[in-house]
Design a protein around this motif. Structure first.
Motif, PDB file in Angstrom:
ATOM      1  N   GLY A 652      13.558 -46.063 -78.878  1.00  0.00           N
ATOM      2  CA  GLY A 652      13.412 -46.368 -77.454  1.00  0.00           C
ATOM      3  C   GLY A 652      13.297 -47.831 -77.112  1.00  0.00           C
ATOM      4  O   GLY A 652      13.457 -48.712 -77.949  1.00  0.00           O
ATOM      5  N   PRO A 653      12.985 -48.082 -75.826  1.00  0.00           N
ATOM      6  CA  PRO A 653      12.970 -49.462 -75.331  1.00  0.00           C
ATOM      7  C   PRO A 653      11.930 -50.328 -76.030  1.00  0.00           C
ATOM      8  O   PRO A 653      12.158 -51.506 -76.244  1.00  0.00           O
ATOM      9  CB  PRO A 653      12.610 -49.300 -73.845  1.00  0.00           C
ATOM     10  CG  PRO A 653      12.911 -47.894 -73.507  1.00  0.00           C
ATOM     11  CD  PRO A 653      12.734 -47.100 -74.750  1.00  0.00           C
ATOM     12  N   LEU A 654      10.792 -49.760 -76.383  1.00  0.00           N
ATOM     13  CA  LEU A 654       9.778 -50.549 -77.096  1.00  0.00           C
ATOM     14  C   LEU A 654       9.951 -50.358 -78.600  1.00  0.00           C
ATOM     15  O   LEU A 654       8.999 -50.101 -79.324  1.00  0.00           O
ATOM     16  CB  LEU A 654       8.371 -50.128 -76.661  1.00  0.00           C
ATOM     17  CG  LEU A 654       7.765 -50.936 -75.514  1.00  0.00           C
ATOM     18  CD1 LEU A 654       6.432 -50.352 -75.061  1.00  0.00           C
ATOM     19  CD2 LEU A 654       7.598 -52.410 -75.864  1.00  0.00           C
ATOM     20  N   GLY A 655      11.172 -50.462 -79.053  1.00  0.00           N
ATOM     21  CA  GLY A 655      11.484 -50.274 -80.457  1.00  0.00           C
ATOM     22  C   GLY A 655      12.922 -50.690 -80.705  1.00  0.00           C
ATOM     23  O   GLY A 655      13.339 -51.797 -80.350  1.00  0.00           O
ATOM     24  N   HIS A 656      13.695 -49.754 -81.268  1.00  0.00           N
ATOM     25  CA  HIS A 656      15.060 -50.029 -81.706  1.00  0.00           C
ATOM     26  C   HIS A 656      15.904 -50.732 -80.643  1.00  0.00           C
ATOM     27  O   HIS A 656      16.604 -51.703 -80.916  1.00  0.00           O
ATOM     28  CB  HIS A 656      15.707 -48.700 -82.095  1.00  0.00           C
ATOM     29  CG  HIS A 656      16.965 -48.858 -82.875  1.00  0.00           C
ATOM     30  ND1 HIS A 656      17.566 -47.817 -83.516  1.00  0.00           N
ATOM     31  CD2 HIS A 656      17.756 -49.928 -83.128  1.00  0.00           C
ATOM     32  CE1 HIS A 656      18.656 -48.239 -84.130  1.00  0.00           C
ATOM     33  NE2 HIS A 656      18.798 -49.517 -83.903  1.00  0.00           N
TER      34      HIS A 656
END
Ligand code: SF4
Ligand code: SF4
Length: 707
Positions: A652-656
């Motif tokens: 997701g946005p706070l990750g990959h």
């Protein structure tokens, strides 16, 4: 806690990734800032050594702040300045409203007054019928569109010339062209009557000097001078942390501030104010007044908090913003409350509250680059980890963070069940389920697990070193233990070939994820455990050699900090080396060079991971490769590849998604570099670079087996 706390962050990250216009402008500005700083440092006697002096000076002045503030106030009063020491933001607002009311003020011009943003002073003044105008270009643009600063030093960096032309046209009521001369002409015409008619000129101050009672403002546009000198009344609002003891210390800040911000030496205008010159009095003008508001607003609590005190060393140069990888994509409105960027997390926690800081603290991927560039060497990553810790204690912890902090346990289990675990990781639908439940990105190709682990293999290893010249503990961490034990064994062979006795005592994974996700209790527990296991070896004359850069960084930098600079942690840090730094040292000390020029004719692009920068910037590995005949080029953007340890493994946005966006500029550099392969020592950067570039990525030791 589930992943649902951050709908605003998710939405804004997605928007920033879809429309890159703002982030492209910001990234260009950040790069310009880094490049000009680097060029100036090359010409500066002592290079970046001034940072040590800045840190010493700020540490001393903050330690001594109550006495210095008293001295500063006394000396300023002697010069005819009316000084008010404001405890809270509300006190500042009340004082300014009273001042405006008593004098029947209708027009107020501002310059260089970020502290007034901190207390959100404009609106109460406007509500009281005062026409408040920001006169510095960036701040003026921001005021016209009612936004918050995007960058500390370049607040409207996200507005391009055509945007500014539209804003000016709308506010000024006449057509303004988007070429720079037209914009400048328009703004001069707009501001001239404002300067001339302002009854109060309001500024901040970059520095207050206790021994003289003077304040100093550093500007490039010169508006600070106009604003503070034309009107009858000058009001300066400054944070108490800006006070230094002596003129010499002030001069040091005058160097450190612009060099760090933009590589300037110094700003175009450096204005000193020592009270009020009676210019023009007796000709029908009112006596000229000078008011100085020294603001606390949470600073005393920050000073009393050992984990937050360093934030007060901040000289507001904005350099940390020029290097922060995720800030570069999402910008200061997402990565910030009022104060943006890395320092924004620390200062928001200090002056606007933990809750507000916690709302954007997950954007910090703990790369450590802000600490590396900060002129006061503020350990923001550590402070941010503490903020995340406190926030998690209050609001709970995200599932994905629990998962990532258990990566070492998962890898151990993966190694124990290797064929099965590896087969499972290749089943698409299962990965989708894992993404849904564990928030592990289904699109990341993960390195396979291997059995037996390095530890199991090493137990059966028989060394042929009979008369060692050196003794080293190998610190293995997760990847070389459970994913690539052969890498660990290759390190053992290299060390032994140089006459080094290798020991692998009991040890846990270094535990950086605990810092990255703010579980400081477990971070301390792990640090304590590893120090207790390794310190006896250090006492017996062993050095400690780390394979994984982040783990080595933990031993060298994080453990002493976590353990209050305890003697054993310090000693361990002093005897810890990066693998290749150590191999080069042994080659030089023993005179045993490489056995062959295996890599002659090969050209590699080297990636230095963020935590490797304070450990020698990969110079050891590059030298080691060059000694084996390889051509090696360091390829970097000046910031992070985006992986941020395990950050980029999350979905997701706070990750990959954010991780990949951060990495793009670096991927492009590698793609056009005409190299045979990429080399990096970091196991997680390896995953990121392979995915982002499509080029093969190797650990330097693995190149020896290249066909
Ligand atoms: S540690 Fe890295 S990601 Fe975190 S605030 Fe500093 S520069 Fe930004
Ligand atoms: S934290 Fe350091 S780098 Fe960031 S603005 Fe403050 S002094 Fe500059």
């Amino acid at each position: 806690m589930n992943e649902g706390r951050y709908p605003r962050l998710y939405k804004e990250i997605n928007e920033a990734i879809e429309d890159r216009s703002k982030s492209n402008a910001l990234l260009r500005c950040m790069k310009r800032g880094r490049d000009t700083r680097a060029r100036t440092l090359e010409t500066l006697p002592g290079g970046a050594a001034f940072r040590d002096e800045v840190k010493r000076s700020k540490a001393r002045c903050i330690e001594d702040l109550p006495r210095l503030q008293k001295k500063f106030v006394e000396n300023a009063r002697k010069r005819g300045v009316t000084v008010y020491e404001a405890k809270t933001a509300g006190d500042v607002i009340r004082y300014c409203l009273d001042l405006a009311k008593e004098r029947g003020i209708k027009a107020l011009a501002k310059s260089k007054s970020l502290t007034t943003e901190e207390v959100e002073l404009n609106q109460p003044l406007i509500d009281a019928g005062v026409d408040v105008v920001e006169t510095d270009l960036g701040e003026l643009i921001i005021q016209m569109v009612d936004e918050k600063p995007y960058h500390l030093v370049f607040p409207s960096v996200h507005k391009m010339a055509p945007d500014v032309a539209k804003i000016f046209t709308k506010t000024m009521g006449e057509k303004v062209g988007s070429d720079i001369p037209s914009l400048m002409k328009a703004v001069q015409k707009y501001l001239r009557p404002i300067f001339l008619n302002a009854e109060i000129g309001m500024t901040g101050a970059n520095i207050g000097v206790a021994e003289t009672g003077a304040i100093c403002i550093e500007t490039n546009e010169g508006n600070g001078r106009l604003v503070s000198s034309i009107g009858d009344c000058h009001v300066c609002i400054m944070g108490s942390e800006k006070i230094v003891d002596t003129i010499e210390e002030a001069m040091l800040m005058i160097l450190a501030h612009p060099v760090s911000a933009s590589g300037q030496l110094p700003t175009t205008y450096v204005t000193w104010m020592h009270g009020r010159n009676p210019l023009g009095e007796g000709e029908g003008r009112k006596p000229r007044e000078s008011h100085l508001i020294i603001m606390d607003n949470g600073r005393s609590e920050m000073r009393d908090d050992p984990e937050m005190r360093e934030a007060l060393y901040c000289i507001r140069c904005g350099a940390c913003m020029n290097v922060c990888p995720t800030y570069g994509i999402v910008g200061g409105h997402t990565f910030g409350h009022i104060y943006p960027g890395p320092m924004g997390i620390c200062w928001t926690a200090g002056v606007h509250g933990l809750e507000k800081a916690g709302d954007f603290a997950p954007l910090c991927i703990s790369c450590g680059l802000c600490k590396e560039i900060c002129p006061a060497q503020i350990d923001m990553p550590h402070m941010i980890a503490e903020i995340k810790h406190r926030d998690a204690q209050k609001n709970g912890r995200r599932t994905s963070h629990h998962v990532m902090m258990s990566a070492d346990k998962a890898a151990q289990l993966g190694s124990l069940t290797a064929p099965l675990a590896n087969a499972a990781l290749k089943i698409g639908p299962l990965r989708k389920v894992m993404e849904k439940t564990l928030h592990l990105s289904a699109d990341r190709e993960l390195p396979p697990f291997t059995a037996p682990s390095f530890n199991q293999r090493f137990r059966h290893h028989r060394s042929e070193v009979t008369q060692p010249t050196h003794k080293a503990v190998l610190f293995v961490d997760v990847y070389a233990n459970f994913n690539d034990p052969e890498l660990g064994m290759a390190a053992v062979r290299q060390l032994e070939a140089l006459g080094c006795k290798v020991a692998v005592p009991e040890q846990r994974a270094a535990g950086y994820p605990f810092i990255a996700y703010g579980d400081m209790d477990r971070a301390r527990g792990t640090a304590n455990y590893n120090v207790s296991k390794l310190a006896p070896f250090v006492a017996q004359g062993y050095d400690v050699v780390g394979i994984e850069p982040t783990a080595t960084y933990c031993l060298k930098e994080s453990y002493p900090k976590l353990l209050n600079n305890g003697a054993k942690a310090r000693d361990l840090s002093d005897h810890t080396y990066e693998l290749f730094e150590y191999l080069i040292k042994l080659e030089d000390e023993t005179g045993k060079g490489p056995a062959s020029n295996l890599l002659t004719g090969r050209k590699f692009g080297f990636h230095c991971s963020c935590h490797q920068r304070p450990l020698g910037s990969g110079n050891g590995a590059m030298e080691w490769l060059r000694r084996r005949g390889a051509e090696v080029e360091l390829i970097e953007t000046g910031t992070c590849c985006g992986m941020g340890g395990t950050f980029g493994l999350k979905s997701g946005p706070l990750g990959h998604k954010l991780s990949a966006a951060v990495g793009e500029p670096l991927f492009e550099l590698f793609k056009v570099a005409e190299i045979d392969a990429i080399v990096t020592e970091s196991s997680v950067c390896k995953i990121q670079l392979a995915e982002g570039t499509g080029i093969e990525v190797f650990h330097p030791l693995k190149l020896l087996t290249l066909k």
